[in-house]
Design an enzyme around this catalytic site. Sequence first.
Site, PDB file in Angstrom:
ATOM      1  N   ASP A  13      31.995  34.000  33.761  1.00 22.55           N
ATOM      2  CA  ASP A  13      32.756  35.151  34.221  1.00 22.55           C
ATOM      3  C   ASP A  13      32.408  36.322  33.289  1.00 22.55           C
ATOM      4  O   ASP A  13      31.842  36.108  32.205  1.00 22.55           O
ATOM      5  CB  ASP A  13      34.246  34.816  34.171  1.00 22.55           C
ATOM      6  CG  ASP A  13      35.125  36.006  34.472  1.00 22.55           C
ATOM      7  OD1 ASP A  13      34.903  36.646  35.511  1.00 22.55           O
ATOM      8  OD2 ASP A  13      36.011  36.301  33.649  1.00 22.55           O
ATOM      9  N   ASP A  15      34.539  39.926  32.788  1.00 19.29           N
ATOM     10  CA  ASP A  15      35.670  40.588  32.124  1.00 19.29           C
ATOM     11  C   ASP A  15      36.593  39.568  31.470  1.00 19.29           C
ATOM     12  O   ASP A  15      37.093  38.656  32.126  1.00 19.29           O
ATOM     13  CB  ASP A  15      36.464  41.413  33.140  1.00 19.29           C
ATOM     14  CG  ASP A  15      35.642  42.564  33.703  1.00 19.29           C
ATOM     15  OD1 ASP A  15      35.217  43.413  32.916  1.00 19.29           O
ATOM     16  OD2 ASP A  15      35.418  42.594  34.929  1.00 19.29           O
TER      17      ASP A  15
END
Length: 227
Positions: A13, A15
């Site tokens: 991922d 953020d």
Amino acid sequence: MHNGRSYGAFLFDMDGTILSSIAAAERVWAAWARKFDLDVETFLPTIHGVRARETISGLGIPGIDLEAEIEALTLAEMDDVEGIEAIAGAAELLVSLPPKRWAIVTSAPRALAARRLEAAGIPFPPLMVAGEDVENGKPAPDCFLLAARTLGQRPEDCLVFEDAIAGIQAADAAGMSVAVITATHRHRLDTWHPTVAGYDSLVATCDERGHLVISEAAGARIAELGV
């Protein structure tokens, strides 16, 4: 971590997982929430790990132009990159990985993801699955399954690095292993997956079959909450 297992690919991922953008994102979303008289304190925790499309749609605001709001939010987030920085050790770990064995899998639009990676000093990855690449965003598993398929890997042979509940649920639904990065967490996350604060305590190597292995650096301690 994960009892010395080897993997075909690592999926990250963005953020909150390889870079910290919480302050910037919350500045933009707080301004947006006030425009619609939402309770900012209650609303902001709901924005992390999911696409703007699902966030806005779930509010049920009457008469809203969904596409226009998504575009405006994306532009505002691209303008505000103050304070965005790489999570400790993330850039170093990523550049150490074989190019065809990892990807970034993010709910952010591709243009915003590129802007934030640049601000954090993280090179653009060899493969990125962005928010617009799938019909269903996290917590649906579509994005992680697409990344695995593109890399030619079985879902069960992938290790996902995540920080948000929606992303963890997506990885679980895809049948993948998960490591939770807690560098940006303000509160303890209730999860049975192994957790680690950042990447400076991790080392990635290849085994004799060319598969990826993630392990603790000398003297580091990872919280193994499950396997």
